[in-house]
Scaffold this motif. Structure first.
Motif, PDB file in Angstrom:
ATOM      1  N   THR A  81       1.519  -6.582  -3.628  1.00  0.00           N
ATOM      2  CA  THR A  81       1.562  -5.495  -4.029  1.00  0.00           C
ATOM      3  C   THR A  81       0.909  -5.939  -5.751  1.00  0.00           C
ATOM      4  N   GLY A  82       0.636  -4.756  -6.498  1.00  0.00           N
ATOM      5  CA  GLY A  82      -0.265  -5.526  -7.592  1.00  0.00           C
ATOM      6  C   GLY A  82       0.397  -5.445  -8.496  1.00  0.00           C
ATOM      7  N   ILE A 121       1.786  -3.773   5.393  1.00  0.00           N
ATOM      8  CA  ILE A 121       2.997  -4.600   5.219  1.00  0.00           C
ATOM      9  C   ILE A 121       2.784  -5.253   3.796  1.00  0.00           C
ATOM     10  N   ILE A 122       3.253  -5.829   3.615  1.00  0.00           N
ATOM     11  CA  ILE A 122       3.905  -6.396   1.697  1.00  0.00           C
ATOM     12  C   ILE A 122       4.419  -7.554   2.275  1.00  0.00           C
ATOM     13  N   ARG A 123       3.496  -8.105   2.001  1.00  0.00           N
ATOM     14  CA  ARG A 123       3.647 -10.095   1.916  1.00  0.00           C
ATOM     15  C   ARG A 123       4.723 -10.279   0.671  1.00  0.00           C
ATOM     16  N   LYS A 124       5.244 -11.143   0.817  1.00  0.00           N
ATOM     17  CA  LYS A 124       6.296 -11.687  -0.299  1.00  0.00           C
ATOM     18  C   LYS A 124       6.392 -13.280  -0.131  1.00  0.00           C
ATOM     19  N   GLY A 125       6.733 -13.676  -1.201  1.00  0.00           N
ATOM     20  CA  GLY A 125       7.489 -15.104  -1.354  1.00  0.00           C
ATOM     21  C   GLY A 125       6.549 -16.307  -1.993  1.00  0.00           C
ATOM     22  N   PRO A 126       6.256 -17.176  -1.358  1.00  0.00           N
ATOM     23  CA  PRO A 126       5.272 -18.502  -2.166  1.00  0.00           C
ATOM     24  C   PRO A 126       3.601 -17.872  -1.546  1.00  0.00           C
ATOM     25  N   TRP A 127       2.522 -18.366  -2.546  1.00  0.00           N
ATOM     26  CA  TRP A 127       1.444 -17.726  -2.222  1.00  0.00           C
ATOM     27  C   TRP A 127       1.049 -18.916  -1.898  1.00  0.00           C
ATOM     28  N   LYS A 128      -0.021 -18.727  -0.419  1.00  0.00           N
ATOM     29  CA  LYS A 128      -0.818 -19.569  -0.508  1.00  0.00           C
ATOM     30  C   LYS A 128      -2.815 -20.238  -0.607  1.00  0.00           C
ATOM     31  N   ALA A 129      -3.038 -20.582  -0.415  1.00  0.00           N
ATOM     32  CA  ALA A 129      -4.101 -21.371  -1.746  1.00  0.00           C
ATOM     33  C   ALA A 129      -5.381 -19.948  -1.370  1.00  0.00           C
ATOM     34  N   GLU A 130      -5.164 -19.975  -0.181  1.00  0.00           N
ATOM     35  CA  GLU A 130      -5.825 -18.887   0.344  1.00  0.00           C
ATOM     36  C   GLU A 130      -6.132 -17.396  -0.776  1.00  0.00           C
ATOM     37  N   SER A 181      -3.627  -3.126  -7.754  1.00  0.00           N
ATOM     38  CA  SER A 181      -3.656  -2.122  -6.962  1.00  0.00           C
ATOM     39  C   SER A 181      -4.743  -2.899  -6.172  1.00  0.00           C
ATOM     40  N   SER A 182      -5.239  -2.212  -7.012  1.00  0.00           N
ATOM     41  CA  SER A 182      -6.776  -2.205  -6.123  1.00  0.00           C
ATOM     42  C   SER A 182      -7.208  -3.303  -5.291  1.00  0.00           C
ATOM     43  N   ILE A 183      -6.815  -4.533  -4.556  1.00  0.00           N
ATOM     44  CA  ILE A 183      -6.468  -5.396  -4.517  1.00  0.00           C
ATOM     45  C   ILE A 183      -5.895  -5.399  -2.998  1.00  0.00           C
ATOM     46  N   ARG A 184      -4.970  -5.023  -3.376  1.00  0.00           N
ATOM     47  CA  ARG A 184      -3.924  -4.509  -1.674  1.00  0.00           C
ATOM     48  C   ARG A 184      -4.884  -3.421  -1.210  1.00  0.00           C
ATOM     49  N   SER A 185      -5.383  -2.511  -1.905  1.00  0.00           N
ATOM     50  CA  SER A 185      -5.351  -1.297  -1.143  1.00  0.00           C
ATOM     51  C   SER A 185      -7.484  -1.232  -0.502  1.00  0.00           C
ATOM     52  N   LYS A 186      -7.855  -2.243  -0.747  1.00  0.00           N
ATOM     53  CA  LYS A 186      -9.111  -2.592  -0.413  1.00  0.00           C
ATOM     54  C   LYS A 186      -8.586  -4.283   0.790  1.00  0.00           C
ATOM     55  N   GLY A 187      -7.678  -3.896   0.842  1.00  0.00           N
ATOM     56  CA  GLY A 187      -7.094  -5.243   1.839  1.00  0.00           C
ATOM     57  C   GLY A 187      -7.431  -6.191   2.101  1.00  0.00           C
TER      58      GLY A 187
END
Length: 333
Positions: A48-49, A10-19, A37-43
């Motif tokens: 997206t990157g 799942i790719i999240r979109k929209g406003p960013w949360k503080a977390e 992109s590794s941020i997502r690949s690492k879970g």
DNA sequence: AATCGAGACAACCGCCTTGGA
DNA sequence: GTCCAAGGCGGTTGTCTCGAT
């Protein structure tokens, strides 16, 4: 913030949360601003990157002037560099410490919209060509609605007034040398005039009253600092040897190609106000003379051909041209 | 108090460039 | 030399806020 296997795709979109911001900041602190992109690949995040990079660059990067309006000087820089470089927002942003390409882009976009709206409203309130003369004579003869408005002589405009502030400060960014080679007039003309002039954050550059207040009081009326993101520069511009231009002047003085295209649709002579913008003059090593923008000078056309300012600016506030008188005279040739 | 319009801002999308395999 | 993924950039859109009516 590890993601379950279910959510990995799942790719999240929209406003960013503080977390999410926190995770992103931690990642950058650990690995530097790369490997997005590794941020997502690492879970770590469901972003997206690209999205991560954008968030970092536009919001989380240190020393950003988040929440601060563009100062008058920044506006001038953007206007002049846009004329010189075109819509190279990333490059323009490198000359504005604390500003991102997105900031510059948004600023320019807003400005374009405003100009288009002004032109549209003025064109709808007084039809070009045939009605101009009517409007002209009308406005010259005790138009009660415009009795507070100053007549604005119109002429072609093809010079971009130089920046009055200490360019060394603004262009001390990483690529300052690059600009100085490209736009030598920035540093050659005014260094001798300007002592320590700093880029400031002004409350509302459009409002001459506020500018006057600031000049009178000698201190900023408005601290645009936010608790989270204090602005970098908040000092008043009292040392500026040149009076600031109002927003309306800025808008009308520096038409880009897009502006001119837009204006061209309305035909002559109504939008001959701006003339052509010879941006190349900025880049060929010649110095830009400081002069009254030609649209403030008589155009020399016969009255029956030249549109009157009032016909164009019917919809403007009565005091919006208060700043125009304070423009300095051009240097002797 | 409600509505509307304008401005500011954040974020996404698509295209292009670049670097590595 | 080619392909592909990542990053960079510019254009565009959506949302929110604020001031005017």
């Amino acid at each position: 913030m590890e993601l379950g296997k279910k959510e990995e795709g799942i790719i999240r979109k929209g406003p960013w949360k503080a977390e999410e911001d926190e995770v992103l900041i931690n990642h950058v602190n650990k690995y530097g601003p790369r490997d997005w992109s590794s941020i997502r690949s690492k879970g770590l995040l469901q972003r997206t990157g690209k999205s991560c990079r954008l968030r970092w660059v536009n919001k989380l990067r240190p020393n950003l002037k988040n929440g601060c309006k563009f100062s008058l000087e920044e506006e001038r820089v953007v206007i002049e560099l846009q004329a010189e470089l075109g819509n190279k927002w990333a490059r323009i942003a490198t000359y504005l410490p604390g500003r991102t390409d997105n900031d510059v882009k948004n600023f320019w976009s807003s400005r374009q919209k405003r100009l288009a709206r002004i032109l549209h409203s003025s064109s709808s309130s007084s039809t070009p060509n045939s009605t101009i003369n009517k409007s002209h004579s009308h406005n010259n003869n005790n138009n009660n609605n415009n009795k507070h408005k100053r007549p604005i002589p119109i002429a072609a405009h093809n010079e971009v007034p130089p920046l009055p502030m200490d360019q060394g400060r603004i262009f001390s960014a990483s690529s300052a040398g690059e600009l100085s080679s490209k736009v030598p007039s920035y540093t050659s003309s005014f260094n001798e005039n300007s002592s320590e002039i700093k880029m400031v954050s002004l409350p509302d550059l459009v409002n001459p009253k506020l500018l006057n207040f600031e000049q009178d009081l000698g201190q900023p009326l408005f601290n645009c600092s936010t608790e989270k993101n204090p602005c970098i520069d908040t000092q008043p511009l009292n040392l500026n040897p040149f009076p600031p231009m109002s927003q309306s002047q800025l808008e009308l003085a520096f038409p880009s190609e897009e502006h001119q295209d837009f204006l061209a649709r309305f035909g002559e002579p109504y939008f001959d106000v701006f003339g052509s913008l010879e941006a190349s003059k900025l880049g060929n090593g010649t110095e830009i003379p400081f002069c009254i923008p030609p649209f403030l000078e008589p155009v020399g056309k016969p009255d029956n051909l030249s549109p009157t300012p009032d016909s164009l600016f019917d919809d403007f506030p009565v005091d919006m041209f208060d700043q125009i008188e304070s423009l300095p005279s051009p240097p002797p040739p």
